[in-house]
Design a protein around this motif. Structure first.
Motif, PDB file in Angstrom:
ATOM      1  N   ALA A  52     -26.899  39.347  71.432  1.00  0.00           N
ATOM      2  CA  ALA A  52     -25.577  39.539  72.032  1.00  0.00           C
ATOM      3  C   ALA A  52     -24.814  38.222  72.097  1.00  0.00           C
ATOM      4  CB  ALA A  52     -25.717  40.117  73.437  1.00  0.00           C
ATOM      5  N   PRO A  53     -23.642  38.173  71.457  1.00  0.00           N
ATOM      6  CA  PRO A  53     -22.728  37.040  71.633  1.00  0.00           C
ATOM      7  C   PRO A  53     -21.890  37.270  72.892  1.00  0.00           C
ATOM      8  CG  PRO A  53     -21.799  38.583  70.071  1.00  0.00           C
ATOM      9  CD  PRO A  53     -23.137  39.152  70.500  1.00  0.00           C
ATOM     10  N   GLY A  54     -20.861  36.460  73.089  1.00  0.00           N
ATOM     11  CA  GLY A  54     -20.071  36.515  74.313  1.00  0.00           C
ATOM     12  C   GLY A  54     -19.232  37.763  74.494  1.00  0.00           C
ATOM     13  N   THR A  55     -19.124  38.602  73.469  1.00  0.00           N
ATOM     14  CA  THR A  55     -18.378  39.852  73.609  1.00  0.00           C
ATOM     15  C   THR A  55     -19.305  41.038  73.867  1.00  0.00           C
ATOM     16  OG1 THR A  55     -18.444  40.129  71.202  1.00  0.00           O
ATOM     17  CG2 THR A  55     -16.471  39.087  72.143  1.00  0.00           C
ATOM     18  N   ARG A  56     -20.582  40.766  74.111  1.00  0.00           N
ATOM     19  CA  ARG A  56     -21.556  41.821  74.325  1.00  0.00           C
ATOM     20  C   ARG A  56     -22.491  41.445  75.477  1.00  0.00           C
ATOM     21  NH1 ARG A  56     -18.265  43.301  71.251  1.00  0.00           N
ATOM     22  NH2 ARG A  56     -18.498  44.345  69.230  1.00  0.00           N
ATOM     23  N   ALA A  57     -23.000  42.459  76.163  1.00  0.00           N
ATOM     24  CA  ALA A  57     -24.054  42.281  77.152  1.00  0.00           C
ATOM     25  C   ALA A  57     -25.192  43.224  76.785  1.00  0.00           C
ATOM     26  CB  ALA A  57     -23.538  42.579  78.558  1.00  0.00           C
ATOM     27  N   ILE A  58     -26.344  43.022  77.397  1.00  0.00           N
ATOM     28  CA  ILE A  58     -27.506  43.860  77.105  1.00  0.00           C
ATOM     29  C   ILE A  58     -27.985  44.525  78.384  1.00  0.00           C
ATOM     30  CG2 ILE A  58     -29.864  43.921  76.191  1.00  0.00           C
ATOM     31  CD1 ILE A  58     -29.153  41.435  74.535  1.00  0.00           C
ATOM     32  N   TRP A  59     -28.115  45.836  78.335  1.00  0.00           N
ATOM     33  CA  TRP A  59     -28.641  46.621  79.446  1.00  0.00           C
ATOM     34  C   TRP A  59     -30.158  46.729  79.270  1.00  0.00           C
ATOM     35  CZ3 TRP A  59     -27.510  48.917  84.004  1.00  0.00           C
ATOM     36  CH2 TRP A  59     -28.327  49.954  84.447  1.00  0.00           C
ATOM     37  N   VAL A  60     -30.910  46.273  80.286  1.00  0.00           N
ATOM     38  CA  VAL A  60     -32.379  46.328  80.247  1.00  0.00           C
ATOM     39  C   VAL A  60     -32.839  47.251  81.368  1.00  0.00           C
ATOM     40  CG1 VAL A  60     -34.521  45.015  80.324  1.00  0.00           C
ATOM     41  CG2 VAL A  60     -32.463  43.958  79.368  1.00  0.00           C
ATOM     42  N   PRO A  61     -33.310  48.456  81.040  1.00  0.00           N
ATOM     43  CA  PRO A  61     -33.710  49.399  82.085  1.00  0.00           C
ATOM     44  C   PRO A  61     -34.923  48.928  82.880  1.00  0.00           C
ATOM     45  CG  PRO A  61     -33.444  50.488  79.954  1.00  0.00           C
ATOM     46  CD  PRO A  61     -33.451  49.029  79.704  1.00  0.00           C
ATOM     47  N   ALA A  62     -35.045  49.443  84.091  1.00  0.00           N
ATOM     48  CA  ALA A  62     -36.188  49.123  84.951  1.00  0.00           C
ATOM     49  C   ALA A  62     -37.497  49.424  84.225  1.00  0.00           C
ATOM     50  CB  ALA A  62     -36.099  49.935  86.241  1.00  0.00           C
ATOM     51  N   GLY A  63     -38.458  48.526  84.383  1.00  0.00           N
ATOM     52  CA  GLY A  63     -39.779  48.722  83.802  1.00  0.00           C
ATOM     53  C   GLY A  63     -39.944  48.278  82.370  1.00  0.00           C
ATOM     54  N   THR A  64     -38.846  47.877  81.712  1.00  0.00           N
ATOM     55  CA  THR A  64     -38.917  47.461  80.306  1.00  0.00           C
ATOM     56  C   THR A  64     -39.478  46.049  80.197  1.00  0.00           C
ATOM     57  OG1 THR A  64     -36.968  48.803  79.771  1.00  0.00           O
ATOM     58  CG2 THR A  64     -37.589  47.088  78.199  1.00  0.00           C
ATOM     59  N   VAL A  65     -40.567  45.888  79.473  1.00  0.00           N
ATOM     60  CA  VAL A  65     -41.111  44.548  79.222  1.00  0.00           C
ATOM     61  C   VAL A  65     -40.213  43.870  78.188  1.00  0.00           C
ATOM     62  CG1 VAL A  65     -43.076  43.223  78.354  1.00  0.00           C
ATOM     63  CG2 VAL A  65     -43.464  45.263  79.755  1.00  0.00           C
ATOM     64  N   HIS A  66     -39.689  42.700  78.553  1.00  0.00           N
ATOM     65  CA  HIS A  66     -38.729  42.032  77.665  1.00  0.00           C
ATOM     66  C   HIS A  66     -38.855  40.522  77.786  1.00  0.00           C
ATOM     67  CE1 HIS A  66     -36.803  42.325  81.596  1.00  0.00           C
ATOM     68  NE2 HIS A  66     -35.966  41.358  81.252  1.00  0.00           N
ATOM     69  N   ALA A  67     -38.394  39.838  76.738  1.00  0.00           N
ATOM     70  CA  ALA A  67     -38.382  38.373  76.712  1.00  0.00           C
ATOM     71  C   ALA A  67     -37.005  37.923  76.239  1.00  0.00           C
ATOM     72  CB  ALA A  67     -39.465  37.840  75.777  1.00  0.00           C
ATOM     73  N   HIS A  68     -36.590  36.728  76.673  1.00  0.00           N
ATOM     74  CA  HIS A  68     -35.287  36.186  76.298  1.00  0.00           C
ATOM     75  C   HIS A  68     -35.462  34.961  75.398  1.00  0.00           C
ATOM     76  CE1 HIS A  68     -33.616  38.753  79.347  1.00  0.00           C
ATOM     77  NE2 HIS A  68     -34.142  38.084  80.343  1.00  0.00           N
ATOM     78  N   GLN A  69     -34.530  34.781  74.471  1.00  0.00           N
ATOM     79  CA  GLN A  69     -34.495  33.597  73.617  1.00  0.00           C
ATOM     80  C   GLN A  69     -33.069  33.087  73.544  1.00  0.00           C
ATOM     81  OE1 GLN A  69     -37.234  32.226  71.592  1.00  0.00           O
ATOM     82  NE2 GLN A  69     -35.816  30.521  71.396  1.00  0.00           N
ATOM     83  N   ALA A  70     -32.887  31.774  73.770  1.00  0.00           N
ATOM     84  CA  ALA A  70     -31.556  31.172  73.724  1.00  0.00           C
ATOM     85  C   ALA A  70     -31.278  30.595  72.347  1.00  0.00           C
ATOM     86  CB  ALA A  70     -31.449  30.052  74.767  1.00  0.00           C
TER      87      ALA A  70
END
Length: 247
Positions: A52-70
């Motif tokens: 997601a660039p600055g014109t997008r966001a990401i919805w992460v539902p409860a319980g979803t295993v996720h990792a972030h990368q910059a």
């Protein structure tokens, strides 16, 4: 086996991440909205990745295993919502369009202290109203489970500019283009050209966040010309890659 962190409460805050920094795999009991005010954010789960660039966001539902990368200097805005509050009715990670108003609401809400004030409650209510109205974007790059597709997709991840046809790639992995085409639809829910375009757009966002020139990004991501890349980028994100690179 790597331990997956459990953080019951999804935080609401703003934080900075250096280029290449990561937040390892974890999950919350809450929903979370993740937005990059600056830079490009990649969120990865077991089923795929979202960029997601600055014109997008990401919805992460409860319980979803996720990792972030910059990618690039990342200004990360996180909005936590109780599992009982799902203004979008979404049960899977999803990319959301972020217009100017929603952007300012997210930044304001994540940059101020949670003081239970009436003003903050009103800000939150407007933010949720804007979320309910925001369009969803098909920017998911699914991860294959079929071994043949895993091999093929790994080849293209290593070199998004690889322009071989599905039949040519099939000869390398030992399958016909008909078999592979069927697997793309059944395993990933999209065609081979759709998946490859998504891969190239994801990689383009990463390279643009690293301040690579548009012409070089087009070449490295497999477009025949800068103008062809610009056309696809504009139709997907609503602005040119040059405007994106300038922030």
């Amino acid at each position: 086996m790597t331990q997956i962190r459990h953080e019951p409460v999804a935080p609401t805050r703003t934080q900075s991440l250096a280029p290449g920094a990561a937040i390892d795999a974890h999950h919350h009991d809450d929903h979370q909205i993740v937005y990059a005010g600056r830079g490009v954010l990649a969120v990865t789960t077991s089923t795929g990745s979202w960029v997601a660039p600055g014109t997008r966001a990401i919805w992460v539902p409860a319980g979803t295993v996720h990792a972030h990368q910059a990618h690039g200097e990342l200004e990360l805005h996180l909005v936590g919502l109780p599992a009982t509050e799902n203004p979008l009715g979404l049960e899977t990670p999803t990319v959301l369009a972020v217009g100017p108003l929603l952007r300012e609401l997210i930044i304001a809400y994540t940059s101020t202290q949670d003081d239970n004030s009436p003003e903050r409650a009103r800000l939150r209510a407007v933010l949720l109203d804007q979320l309910r109205a925001t369009p969803q974007q098909p920017l998911h790059l699914p991860t294959p489970t079929a071994p043949l597709l895993q091999t093929l997709c790994d080849i293209l991840r290593a070199d998004p500019a690889d322009s071989r046809t599905l039949a040519e790639l099939g000869r390398e992995v030992g399958a016909s283009d008909r078999t592979l085409s069927r697997l793309f639809r059944s395993d990933l829910g999209m065609t081979f050209p759709q998946w490859r375009t998504q891969l190239r757009l994801h990689q383009a966002l990463v390279l643009l966040a690293e301040n690579m020139p548009v012409t070089a990004v087009a070449h490295l991501c497999g477009w025949s010309s800068a103008s062809a890349f610009i056309d696809v980028f504009r139709s997907t994100f609503g602005h040119t890659p040059g405007a994106h690179a300038r922030g």
